[in-house]
Design an enzyme around this catalytic site. Structure first.
Site, PDB file in Angstrom:
ATOM      1  N   GLU A 253      57.734  32.860  27.964  1.00 36.65           N
ATOM      2  CA  GLU A 253      58.959  32.154  28.288  1.00 36.65           C
ATOM      3  C   GLU A 253      58.722  31.109  29.373  1.00 36.65           C
ATOM      4  O   GLU A 253      57.892  31.295  30.261  1.00 36.65           O
ATOM      5  CB  GLU A 253      60.036  33.139  28.749  1.00 36.65           C
ATOM      6  CG  GLU A 253      60.424  34.161  27.688  1.00 36.65           C
ATOM      7  CD  GLU A 253      61.489  35.143  28.177  1.00 36.65           C
ATOM      8  OE1 GLU A 253      62.018  34.937  29.294  1.00 36.65           O
ATOM      9  OE2 GLU A 253      61.783  36.099  27.448  1.00 36.65           O
TER      10      GLU A 253
ATOM     11  N   GLU B 209      66.445  29.516  22.237  1.00 37.51           N
ATOM     12  CA  GLU B 209      67.419  30.601  22.262  1.00 37.51           C
ATOM     13  C   GLU B 209      68.703  30.173  22.944  1.00 37.51           C
ATOM     14  O   GLU B 209      68.702  29.674  24.061  1.00 37.51           O
ATOM     15  CB  GLU B 209      66.853  31.848  22.955  1.00 37.51           C
ATOM     16  CG  GLU B 209      67.854  32.994  22.978  1.00 37.51           C
ATOM     17  CD  GLU B 209      67.261  34.332  23.374  1.00 37.51           C
ATOM     18  OE1 GLU B 209      68.030  35.320  23.461  1.00 37.51           O
ATOM     19  OE2 GLU B 209      66.038  34.408  23.602  1.00 37.51           O
TER      20      GLU B 209
ATOM     21  N   LYS C 273      53.504  34.944  22.825  1.00 36.77           N
ATOM     22  CA  LYS C 273      54.697  34.150  23.161  1.00 36.77           C
ATOM     23  C   LYS C 273      55.015  34.364  24.632  1.00 36.77           C
ATOM     24  O   LYS C 273      54.949  35.500  25.113  1.00 36.77           O
ATOM     25  CB  LYS C 273      55.895  34.543  22.309  1.00 36.77           C
ATOM     26  CG  LYS C 273      57.163  33.694  22.616  1.00 36.77           C
ATOM     27  CD  LYS C 273      58.288  33.960  21.642  1.00 36.77           C
ATOM     28  CE  LYS C 273      59.016  35.248  21.890  1.00 36.77           C
ATOM     29  NZ  LYS C 273      59.728  35.248  23.216  1.00 36.77           N
TER      30      LYS C 273
END
Length: 279
Positions: A120, A186, A118
Site C-alpha cells: 500500500e 480502492e 502487493k
C-alpha cells in the site's frame, strides 16, 4: 487451445499486458479449498491481509503478521494451477526502508511461491517499489483507501473527492512510474478511477472504484455472504451462504440432541461382510 489443454498461470508481465483489454478478474483467497474453486476463473488470486479480519476476527488488518501471510499463502498456492498468486505485505513489513521491504518481499515469494507482492502507498512508496522491481520483485501497488493507514485516514472513507483528487492521481502516477505492474484503486470516486485508468500505463484493479477499471477484485467471503460483520457499498453479494451454513449447523445440532444423527447408514457394523460370501 483445446478446452482440456493446460493453461499456464500468467506472470506479472502478462497481467501488465492486459491493459485496456478484457477486464482482469480477481478475488481474495486464504485457504486451499477456496483457491481451487476460483482457479481457472480468476486471472490472479490475492492472499489479502484482510485475512486478519475475515478469518482471525481482528478489528483491522494492522495485527496481521508475516507468519500469517506465509501460512495462508502456502495454503492458497496448493489450490492454484492456472491463476497467478499475489500476496499482501503486512503492515510494518516494508515501510521502514527499501531494504526491509526487499527482505520481507523476498521471503514471502520464496516461502509461498507467489508471483508478486502487493503493498500500500503512493508517492511515499515509489522509491521502495523502484528498489524492489530493480531486484526482481514484481509489485502490485495499492492507492486510494489504504486499510493499513486507517488510523491516519480517519477510518474507511472514500479517498479522492474534491481537493483530494490530485493527491490520489499523483499516487497512481508515482507507483506506475516506479515500475509497479498494476495498481489497486480502492474506494475512489468513479470519475477519478476512470481518469487514472486513462492516464496510467498499467492496469487498474478496482474495488469500490469504477467498471471502467482494467479489472476488479473483491473479498471472496464478502461476495459469498460468509463475512457479515459489515457490508461495504461496493460489495455485491453473489450468494448468501452464511445464513445457509448457519441453518445447516442448527439442523445438525438439533439432530444430535434428538439422537437422530448419526443414523444407521452413518455407523459401522461389528463385522464387515465378506465379499462373495453366501447369505
Amino acid at each position: 487451445m483445446s478446452a482440456t489443454a493446460h493453461k499456464t498461470a500468467p506472470n506479472a508481465q502478462d497481467i501488465r499486458a492486459r491493459k485496456g483489454g478484457v477486464p482482469l478478474v480477481s478475488l481474495t483467497a486464504y485457504t486451499t479449498p477456496m483457491a481451487r474453486l476460483m482457479d481457472g476463473h480468476c486471472d490472479f488470486v490475492l492472499v489479502g491481509d484482510s485475512v486478519g479480519m475475515v478469518l482471525h476476527g481482528l478489528s483491522s488488518t494492522l495485527g496481521v503478521t508475516m507468519e500469517m501471510m506465509i501460512l495462508h499463502g502456502q495454503a492458497v498456492a496448493r489450490g492454484l494451477d492456472r491463476a497467478m498468486l499475489v500476496i499482501d505485505m503486512p503492515f510494518g513489513s516494508y515501510e521502514e526502508s527499501p531494504a526491509q521491504a526487499f527482505r520481507n518481499a523476498a521471503r514471502l515469494m520464496a516461502e509461498t511461491g507467489a508471483g508478486a507482492v502487493k503493498l500500500e502507498g503512493g508517492v511515499e512508496m515509489a522509491e521502495t517499489i523502484r528498489f524492489l522491481v530493480k531486484r526482481g520483485i514484481p509489485v502490485m501497488a495499492h492507492v486510494g483507501l489504504t486499510p493499513q493507514s486507517i488510523n491516519t485516514l480517519g477510518g474507511y472513507k472514500v479517498q479522492g473527492r474534491d481537493d483530494q483528487a490530485q493527491a490520489v492521481l499523483a499516487d497512481a502516477h508515482a507507483v506506475a512510474d516506479a515500475g509497479a505492474f498494476s495498481v489497486v484503486l480502492e474506494k475512489v470516486p468513479a470519475t477519478l478511477a476512470d481518469r487514472i485508468t486513462a492516464e496510467v500505463a498499467i492496469p487498474t484493479i478496482g474495488i469500490g472504484a469504477s467498471a471502467g477499471c482494467d479489472g476488479q477484485i473483491l473479498v471472496v467471503d464478502d461476495m459469498l455472504g460468509f463475512f457479515a460483520a459489515f457490508k461495504p457499498k461496493f460489495v455485491k453479494r453473489y450468494a448468501d451462504l452464511g445464513p445457509m451454513a448457519g441453518a445447516a449447523i442448527a439442523e445438525y445440532a438439533a439432530e444430535v440432541r434428538a439422537r437422530d444423527f448419526p443414523a444407521a447408514e452413518h455407523v459401522f457394523a461389528d463385522q464387515a461382510p465378506v465379499k462373495g460370501a453366501k447369505a
